[in-house]
Structure formats: C-alpha cells, structure tokens
Design an enzyme around this catalytic site. Structure first.
Site, PDB file in Angstrom:
ATOM      1  N   ASN A  37       7.530  56.827  32.915  1.00  0.00           N
ATOM      2  CA  ASN A  37       6.881  56.628  31.619  1.00  0.00           C
ATOM      3  C   ASN A  37       7.536  57.443  30.501  1.00  0.00           C
ATOM      4  O   ASN A  37       7.628  58.670  30.593  1.00  0.00           O
ATOM      5  CB  ASN A  37       5.401  57.049  31.759  1.00  0.00           C
ATOM      6  N   HIS A 122     -10.968  54.794  36.209  1.00  0.00           N
ATOM      7  CA  HIS A 122     -11.114  55.674  35.045  1.00  0.00           C
ATOM      8  C   HIS A 122     -12.303  55.266  34.177  1.00  0.00           C
ATOM      9  O   HIS A 122     -12.305  54.159  33.626  1.00  0.00           O
ATOM     10  CB  HIS A 122      -9.905  55.542  34.127  1.00  0.00           C
ATOM     11  N   ARG A 147     -13.417  58.572  37.940  1.00  0.00           N
ATOM     12  CA  ARG A 147     -12.933  59.718  37.167  1.00  0.00           C
ATOM     13  C   ARG A 147     -13.593  59.660  35.801  1.00  0.00           C
ATOM     14  O   ARG A 147     -13.606  58.608  35.164  1.00  0.00           O
ATOM     15  CB  ARG A 147     -11.413  59.617  37.021  1.00  0.00           C
ATOM     16  N   TYR A 159      -7.659  64.150  25.623  1.00  0.00           N
ATOM     17  CA  TYR A 159      -6.969  63.431  26.704  1.00  0.00           C
ATOM     18  C   TYR A 159      -7.921  62.449  27.393  1.00  0.00           C
ATOM     19  O   TYR A 159      -9.063  62.784  27.704  1.00  0.00           O
ATOM     20  CB  TYR A 159      -6.425  64.413  27.761  1.00  0.00           C
ATOM     21  N   ASP A 210      -9.847  64.987  35.394  1.00  0.00           N
ATOM     22  CA  ASP A 210      -8.440  65.376  35.210  1.00  0.00           C
ATOM     23  C   ASP A 210      -8.343  66.411  34.098  1.00  0.00           C
ATOM     24  O   ASP A 210      -8.695  66.126  32.943  1.00  0.00           O
ATOM     25  CB  ASP A 210      -7.615  64.127  34.850  1.00  0.00           C
ATOM     26  N   HIS A 212      -5.443  67.774  33.358  1.00  0.00           N
ATOM     27  CA  HIS A 212      -4.134  67.435  32.774  1.00  0.00           C
ATOM     28  C   HIS A 212      -3.312  68.666  32.407  1.00  0.00           C
ATOM     29  O   HIS A 212      -2.743  68.752  31.311  1.00  0.00           O
ATOM     30  CB  HIS A 212      -4.315  66.497  31.574  1.00  0.00           C
ATOM     31  N   GLU A 236      -8.521  67.822  38.865  1.00  0.00           N
ATOM     32  CA  GLU A 236      -7.091  67.470  38.976  1.00  0.00           C
ATOM     33  C   GLU A 236      -6.238  68.291  38.021  1.00  0.00           C
ATOM     34  O   GLU A 236      -6.647  68.528  36.873  1.00  0.00           O
ATOM     35  CB  GLU A 236      -6.954  65.979  38.655  1.00  0.00           C
ATOM     36  N   GLU A 262       1.025  64.929  40.409  1.00  0.00           N
ATOM     37  CA  GLU A 262       1.515  63.635  39.909  1.00  0.00           C
ATOM     38  C   GLU A 262       2.875  63.780  39.228  1.00  0.00           C
ATOM     39  O   GLU A 262       3.594  62.803  39.092  1.00  0.00           O
ATOM     40  CB  GLU A 262       0.498  62.948  38.990  1.00  0.00           C
ATOM     41  N   ARG A 283      -0.960  64.548  44.928  1.00  0.00           N
ATOM     42  CA  ARG A 283      -0.915  63.358  44.060  1.00  0.00           C
ATOM     43  C   ARG A 283       0.489  62.792  43.873  1.00  0.00           C
ATOM     44  O   ARG A 283       0.654  61.761  43.225  1.00  0.00           O
ATOM     45  CB  ARG A 283      -1.522  63.701  42.686  1.00  0.00           C
ATOM     46  N   HIS A 312      -1.301  59.308  42.464  1.00  0.00           N
ATOM     47  CA  HIS A 312      -1.296  58.857  41.075  1.00  0.00           C
ATOM     48  C   HIS A 312      -1.258  57.326  41.048  1.00  0.00           C
ATOM     49  O   HIS A 312      -0.488  56.712  41.780  1.00  0.00           O
ATOM     50  CB  HIS A 312      -0.027  59.451  40.450  1.00  0.00           C
ATOM     51  N   ASP A 316       1.118  53.193  34.217  1.00  0.00           N
ATOM     52  CA  ASP A 316       2.583  53.255  34.154  1.00  0.00           C
ATOM     53  C   ASP A 316       3.217  53.089  35.532  1.00  0.00           C
ATOM     54  O   ASP A 316       4.442  52.976  35.635  1.00  0.00           O
ATOM     55  CB  ASP A 316       3.068  54.548  33.478  1.00  0.00           C
ATOM     56  N   GLU A 339      -5.881  56.423  43.250  1.00  0.00           N
ATOM     57  CA  GLU A 339      -6.241  56.120  41.854  1.00  0.00           C
ATOM     58  C   GLU A 339      -5.981  54.645  41.565  1.00  0.00           C
ATOM     59  O   GLU A 339      -4.947  54.099  41.958  1.00  0.00           O
ATOM     60  CB  GLU A 339      -5.399  56.994  40.921  1.00  0.00           C
ATOM     61  N   TRP A 402       0.385  68.513  27.185  1.00  0.00           N
ATOM     62  CA  TRP A 402      -0.451  67.327  26.896  1.00  0.00           C
ATOM     63  C   TRP A 402      -1.257  66.933  28.120  1.00  0.00           C
ATOM     64  O   TRP A 402      -0.791  66.974  29.221  1.00  0.00           O
ATOM     65  CB  TRP A 402       0.423  66.137  26.459  1.00  0.00           C
TER      66      TRP A 402
HETATM   67  O1  KDG Z   1       2.524  58.828  32.608  1.00  0.00           O
HETATM   68  C1  KDG Z   1       1.548  59.814  32.636  1.00  0.00           C
HETATM   69  C2  KDG Z   1       0.190  59.243  32.964  1.00  0.00           C
HETATM   70  O2  KDG Z   1       0.253  58.392  34.072  1.00  0.00           O
HETATM   71  C3  KDG Z   1      -0.805  60.338  33.222  1.00  0.00           C
HETATM   72  O3  KDG Z   1      -1.057  61.003  32.021  1.00  0.00           O
HETATM   73  C4  KDG Z   1      -2.101  59.768  33.783  1.00  0.00           C
HETATM   74  O4  KDG Z   1      -2.802  61.959  34.401  1.00  0.00           O
HETATM   75  C5  KDG Z   1      -2.846  60.771  34.589  1.00  0.00           C
HETATM   76  C6  KDG Z   1      -3.675  60.255  35.683  1.00  0.00           C
HETATM   77  O5  KDG Z   1      -4.206  61.088  36.406  1.00  0.00           O
HETATM   78  O6  KDG Z   1      -3.783  59.046  35.838  1.00  0.00           O
HETATM   79 MG    MG Z   2      -3.553  63.024  36.103  1.00  0.00          MG
END
Ligand code: KDG
Ligand code: MG
Length: 402
Positions: A37, A122, A147, A159, A210, A212, A236, A262, A283, A312, A316, A339, A402
């Site tokens: 991605n 999600h 999630r 996020y 998550d 992140h 996560e 991930e 992940r 993951h 993407d 997921e 991010w």
């Molecule tokens: O490409 C990055 C995303 O797939 C990611 O930000 C998504 O954190 C993510 C998740 O747990 O699905």
């Molecule tokens: Mg994630």
C-alpha cells in the site's frame, strides 16, 4: 512442468493492486498478490526488473528452492519490497501446485484443522453511538468478532474513522493527507468506548481494537490495564514494534492480549516477541511476509510458544491474499482469527473468488489452488492511480506514527 511466462497486472478498481500471473508449459497458471500500500510500483519494478526473468524455465513445484533462491540469492534479505515480491511469486506457485494436483490449497498445507475460519470485521463511527450502531450491524450480519474504532473527541480525523459516509479506506488518492493525534485525549476516551459496547452488547461478542502503533510502552500499559474489565480479544499494535523489548514493559502491567506484526516481513522480526511470550497473536501476513512458504514456518514457530495467527486483512490486501490466508487459516493448528475488511463490489468484480462467509466464519472454498480469478478486461478499465496512506501529526505539529 516449467514456467514459461510471468507478468504483472497493475490496476485500481477503487484502490491499487499489483497482481502477478505465472504461466506454465502445461497451460496451468497461478496468481500472486504483490500489493504494498502506497509503494505499489516499487514492488512492480522489483519484480519486473529483478525477479521475473529468473523464473522462466524453472519447475513451479520447487517452492522451497525458488523461495531460497529469491531470498538468499538477493543477498540483501528482508524488507517489505523484497518480501512482498517473494510472496507474490510463492503464492502464485502454490496456486499452480493446487491446480496441477486438482486440490484446494489447504490440502497441501496440512488439510482441514477446523470447519471454518473465524473472522473479525471493522466497525467504526465518528462517535460512540455511531460505533455502537456499526458493531450491532455486523453482529446482525452474523459476525462473532468485531474491531471497534471511534473518533476521539477533540482530534480531527482519528485513525479508522470513515470520512463523509464513505466506507473506511486507509489509502487515499493524491499526495498524503495529514491527520491529527493526541495521546492524552485518546487514553482518556478509549475505555469509555469499550465500556459502552460491553454494557449495550453483553460479553459474548469478541471485541478488538487497533492502537496503530501510536503509544509509548508505558502508555500502552495504561491502556491495556484500563481495558481489562472489557476483556478485549486483543489490543493491536499498542506501540511500534521495531524495539521488541517495549513489549516487556507492557506485559508487566496488563493481561489484555496483544497482537502485532502487520508491518513485519519475516519471522526474524517476531521471534523474540514469541520466545519471550510478549505477544499473543502474530499479524504478519502472507503478502508482506514472504508468502505461504514463510508464513507456514512462522506459524509453526509461533505454535511452540502458544502464539496464534491473526493475519492482517485490510482492503489493501487483495482477494488473492485473503484466499491464501483462509487456506492457511483452515490448515494450521494455531490459527486464532482472520481480519476481514470488505472489498468494494468493484474489487470483488475484478477478483472473483470462491471464498464465502457464513455465521461468523469464512471458508476458502474447494476449487483447486487458491480459488481466485482475475478479470483482466475489467481490470484494464481501472489503471493505477497514485495513492498514499495518511501521515499524522501531534496537536503541536510534531510528526508522529500514523
Ligand atoms: O496499509 C495499511 C493498512 O492496511 C492498515 O492501516 C490497516 O491497521 C490496519 C488494520 O489493522 O487493518
Ligand atoms: Mg492494524
């Protein structure tokens, strides 16, 4: 059997995907996902310039030798671009093997260890009531695990929260957008989200969250502790995982289960986390972690430490990766959860697939190989468009994770 051709299909049916097709002299072909991605064309060039010419004439059944050839032969090892490229080749070869042997891929990975693959999807909302509605909607569709992410008051574009009624999609076309972040506001807010979800939804539904990579270890420890009463399935990526000992500090303070990886691309990114019982779910996914060959080894290593898989599966990762993950998830003994973030109808139109969802579980289907096809004529109507993941800044402007 010999490989006679290998070529890429780069398309953007609502989002970018890089797909590898490998053909053989017996008319059987295989598909592999090569999508990274926001850095898609780096992988495409790596494959086109450096990998695909080396494949012609090889026996597609030699997945172990070809894996080692691409990994050790490159000399440089690891890294997301290399490992995504190797994964694309590896998955396409396993697809060919399944088709040649006329059996679904899971049969080559150990056979069925379970009837179906537990998945989580999600749910998100701009605030707690919207997030609650969203979790309820997925529970009504049959999901047993969801999630939950919600907008943090005082933090614009948190996020995991969709913009203007569109389904949430991490990458955006054009140059990277910027979002804001406040750890203080988030830590004060997150427990109230899960308190409300448990009060309204009861204790049976599996709830995941998550973080992140946004916290320091001690902040993550506080979050994990404050979420304990709401018994999450997992928290996560509580903090960035380059520094593996960060997780020791989190573990000293909380029993909230931890999933990470991930952004990992090899077992060597995770082996200390597993050996020291610092995580509960790994992940690292097939497409970014060197394909089925390396994912199977990683899962087997994880099993020694009672770490389970939780790959993951955001949008993407193309339906090819989703199918590969479902085959592996059906087969490995230490499967945990998968997921499942829904692809758009257009993406599903380009990548037609045999996998199905029923009552909280997915099944890869019983077609030979992966069970995914690509409609190249449709794909050609949606050419690549530059897109990026957003970047994040703290309220004072400092760039952060991010
Ligand atoms: O490409 C990055 C995303 O797939 C990611 O930000 C998504 O954190 C993510 C998740 O747990 O699905
Ligand atoms: Mg994630």
């Amino acid at each position: 059997m010999k490989i006679t051709a290998a070529r890429l299909i780069v398309c953007s049916p609502d989002r970018n995907f890089v797909t590898l097709r490998i053909d053989t002299d017996e008319g059987i072909y295989g598909l592999g996902d090569a999508t990274l991605n926001g850095r898609e064309l780096a992988v495409a060039a790596y494959l086109e310039e450096h990998v695909l010419p080396c494949l012609i004439g090889r026996d597609p059944f030699q997945t172990e030798d070809i894996w080692q050839y691409l990994y050790r032969g490159a000399y440089w090892r690891r890294g997301p671009v290399t490992m995504t490229s190797i994964a694309a080749v590896d998955v396409a070869l396993w697809d060919i093997k399944g088709k040649a042997l006329n059996t679904p891929l899971y049969n080559l990975l150990g056979g069925r260890s379970r009837e179906g693959v537990l998945v989580y999807t999600h749910a998100n909302g701009r605030d707690i009531p919207e997030a609650l509605d969203s979790v309820r909607k997925y529970m009504d569709e049959g999901y047993l695990a969801v999630r939950a992410q919600a907008g943090v008051p005082g933090v614009a574009s948190s996020y995991g929260v969709p913009k203007a009624g569109k389904p949430y999609e991490p990458a955006e076309r054009g140059l990277p957008s910027e979002s804001l972040w406040s750890t203080e506001k988030y830590l004060n807010f997150a427990p109230s989200l899960f308190e409300k979800l448990r009060v309204e939804l009861g204790s049976d539904v599996h709830l995941l969250h998550d973080v992140h990579h946004r916290l320091t270890p001690i902040e993550a420890a506080r979050l994990g502790k404050s979420l304990e009463p709401f018994h999450l399935f997992w928290m996560e990526d509580p903090c960035p995982a380059e520094l593996q000992e960060s997780f020791e500090l989190i573990r000293r303070h909380t029993t909230t289960p931890i999933a990470t990886g991930e952004v990992f691309n090899s077992l060597w990114d995770a082996h200390d986390l597993m050996r020291h019982h610092l995580i509960d779910y790994i992940r690292m996914t097939i497409v970014h972690g060197g394909g089925i060959t390396h994912a199977k080894k990683t899962a087997d290593f994880a099993a020694l430490y009672q770490v389970r898989t939780g790959y993951h599966g955001a949008t993407d990762l193309s339906p090819i990766t989703m199918a590969a993950a479902l085959h592996l998830g059906l087969a490995v003994h230490n499967f945990g959860i998968q997921e499942h973030m829904h692809h758009s109808p257009l993406t599903d139109g380009v990548f037609t697939h045999q996998y199905t969802f029923d009552a909280g579980y997915m099944h890869p289907g019983n077609a030979p190989g992966l069970g995914v096809e690509i409609d190249e004529a449709l794909a050609a109507k949606y050419p690549y468009q530059r897109a990026y993941l957003p970047v994040a800044r703290k309220l004072d402007g400092t760039l952060t994770d991010w």
